[in-house]
Design an enzyme around this catalytic site. Structure first.
Site, PDB file in Angstrom:
ATOM      1  N   GLU A   1     -11.442  -3.674  -2.565  1.00 34.35           N
ATOM      2  CA  GLU A   1     -11.105  -4.955  -1.947  1.00 34.35           C
ATOM      3  C   GLU A   1     -11.813  -5.028  -0.594  1.00 34.35           C
ATOM      4  O   GLU A   1     -12.059  -4.005   0.027  1.00 34.35           O
ATOM      5  CB  GLU A   1      -9.601  -5.097  -1.696  1.00 34.35           C
TER       6      GLU A   1
ATOM      7  N   GLU B   1       0.823  -1.210   0.000  1.00 35.29           N
ATOM      8  CA  GLU B   1       0.000   0.000   0.000  1.00 35.29           C
ATOM      9  C   GLU B   1       0.861   1.266   0.000  1.00 35.29           C
ATOM     10  O   GLU B   1       1.951   1.284   0.578  1.00 35.29           O
ATOM     11  CB  GLU B   1      -0.909  -0.009   1.230  1.00 35.29           C
TER      12      GLU B   1
END
Length: 585
Positions: free
Chosen positions: A488, A290
């Site tokens: 997600e 991320e």
């Protein structure tokens, strides 16, 4: 004995099934048994308790996704497809014509008019072993067949830097990835390939450890300043500090050059699959892949939900940049260190002088200077890597995406402390996701966001969690920046409530109005054995069907559920055959 796909779906569920032994006409023993699923995850199993001066809060666990972590052990069964591994000791047999026709009717490409949201499924973290081979090869093969039969668009696969370039700089071993990608191609599944430049291990539920390449770790050991560092001197080996992005600290190469060389080697090795099988490259930008700082590490109990985390800017390279920024701003005294009154990893905002709502340092000229610098360093890091990724993959007909963490705890406070320590300068008075969205838009990248499945009321209320409000803010930012949004789920969920929340969020329904837009894709976490349990599988295939149809199709819920029930029922006799095969191996 060769097993067809629907035999193997049942075997994947890991169901212990008692057999009644009889005799067939050939004199061989036969068995009848039930294939009911036993690996259900009730919502109650995902509760966590958060204590905070007052009544105890009992709520659904937070969406902490430091490493796309595997689910915890359930019922004493390892969540790693090992059960399936013991079953698939024979070669696979193709489905019959009738079975193939029914699969296509249920979820094949022929039934997708392109109006819905394609669903991908994350592969297990350890799909490739430390020896660069496919892990649980036959279980992987049949699992991919099962996903394709349910109408899944494709899979997401972590391509680990720590495996491929493990032993020496510039020496790449693509080993199991070659076979896995060909396996996906054979089954007609598309692939989202994640360039995973981070360490796997040491976070929520991690049962897999994949460190950075050995030679990289050796360089960090020689110069610990290459690692992200907090104010107490604690080093983090999850991802190389972005403070040295442009410095040749890795045996003559900069970290960004290492990432670029890796992506270029991937492109050259898999060029024949780019654009047809491999349709997306997700570029790792930090811990868990991320774009963020490692502000909430679980390793060694450093951080626990819902702590605010800690700033990661105390290595000499980050401090050198801070010093230069302060001098440029005419405030040299601000460049010696980061905030020293921002509490500890597990503090709450109101317990710290820096993050408290009244008179907090975050809302002062110094705080604004520091947070601007800290967040801009993260944006610059993203710019550098995306520029490289586009130069490498720009002519290959693949999409580029970047994953942003869904940090929703303490979202209801003024300072949004956990987001600030992670590098997202988002407060009650400032939109921190709009600059990220504009940065991604400049490079034509997809904004991939987590915690899509979560609802506000499921979370600990004293921590002022608000995942739905956060998703809404991100959706508005991506709409304004005109950048595609993908989603997600952050925790493994199999219940209808989570699926309904994903359907709602993927339709970009904001204030009751979804307009014409929708998410460009959704990636489901993860291909666990639990997914193939009968009830979980029924819910999942119905969910995939609804996602593929899109919000423009209006059908009653009962009709979709009946179709899902038919799909599951159609496979049950063959599932029983798989159980017989398991008993006689």
């Amino acid at each position: 004995m060769a097993l067809r796909i629907t035999h193997q779906i049942g075997a994947l569920s890991g169901t212990p099934i008692p057999a009644e032994t009889g005799s067939s006409s050939s004199g061989e023993p036969t068995a009848t048994m039930s294939a009911a699923a036993v690996w259900k995850m009730p919502l109650g199993n995902m509760k966590c308790k958060v204590q905070r001066q007052g009544p105890e809060i009992d709520a659904v666990s937070p969406p902490v996704s430091p490493c796309r972590s595997p689910s915890p052990v359930m019922g004493g069964i390892r969540p790693d497809l090992s059960v399936a591994c013991s079953v698939f000791a024979t070669d696979l047999e193709a489905p019959t014509e009738q079975e193939s026709a029914e699969y296509k009717t249920w979820g094949g490409a022929e039934n997708n008019d392109g109006q819905g949201v394609p669903v991908y499924v994350m592969m297990p973290l350890d799909s490739v072993t430390m020896n660069n081979t496919v892990n649980r090869r036959k279980a992987m093969n049949v699992s991919l067949q099962a996903l394709k039969s349910a109408g899944v668009e494709g899979v997401m696969l972590d391509v680990w830097w720590g495996l491929v370039e493990r032993d020496a700089p510039g020496v790449y071993n693509w080993g199991g990835y070659i076979e896995l990608l060909e396996m996906a191609k054979k089954h007609g599944l598309k692939v989202q390939a994640v360039m995973s430049f981070h360490q796997c291990g040491g976070n929520v539920g991690d049962s897999v450890t994949i460190p950075l390449p050995k030679w990289v770790v050796e360089e960090i050991d020689k110069d610990p300043e290459l690692a992200y560092t907090d104010q107490w001197g604690r080093r983090n080996y999850e991802y190389i500090s972005l403070g040295c992005d442009k410095l040749p600290v890795l045996k003559g190469r900069t970290p960004v050059q290492c990432y670029s060389d890796f992506m270029r080697a991937f492109r050259d090795n898999f060029k024949h699959l780019l654009g047809n099988t491999i349709v997306e490259i997700q570029v790792g930008m930090g811990p868990a892949g991320e774009l963020r700082y490692p502000s909430y590490p679980e390793q060694n109990g450093t951080w626990k939900f819902p702590g605010i985390g800690a700033f990661q800017c105390y290595d000499k390279y980050m401090l050198s940049s801070l010093k230069a920024a302060a001098e440029s701003a005419g405030k040299a005294e601000w460049g010696h260190t980061g905030p020293t009154d921002s509490g500890h990893y597990n503090s709450w905002p109101e317990d710290t002088p820096f993050f408290r709502k009244e008179g907090g340092g975050w809302n002062t000229p110094y705080g604004e200077f520091f947070l601007n610098w800290y967040s801009q360093m993260l944006l610059d890091h993203g710019e550098r890597i995306l520029s490289s990724a586009n130069a490498i993959f720009g002519s290959e007909s693949v999409k580029i995406s970047v994953k942003i963490a869904g940090i929703h705890w303490h979202y209801g406070t003024r300072s949004h402390a956990p987001e600030l320590t992670a590098g997202y300068y988002n407060t009650r008075f400032r939109d921190g996701y709009l600059p990220i969205a504009y940065m991604l838009a400049r490079h034509g990248a997809i904004f991939n966001f987590t915690c899509i499945e979560m609802r506000d009321h499921e979370q600990p209320q004293d921590a002022l969690c608000a995942p739905e409000k956060l998703v809404k803010q991100v959706a508005l930012a991506t709409q304004q920046a005109k950048v595609p949004l993908a989603g997600e789920n952050a925790l493994p969920r199999y219940d209808e409530h989570a699926y309904e929340q994903i359907l709602k969020a993927s339709a970009l329904t904001i204030d009751g109005d979804s307009g014409d837009g929708q998410m460009c894709a959704f990636t489901y976490l993860r291909m666990y054995p639990d997914l193939f349990g009968a009830d979980n599988w029924r819910n999942f295939v119905a969910f995939v069907k609804k996602m593929k149809e899109g919000k423009g199709v209006s059908r009653c819920r009962e009709q979709v559920e009946r179709e899902a029930e038919h799909f599951v029922h159609m496979t049950q006799p063959l599932v029983q055959g798989a159980a017989v095969a398991l008993k006689h191996q």
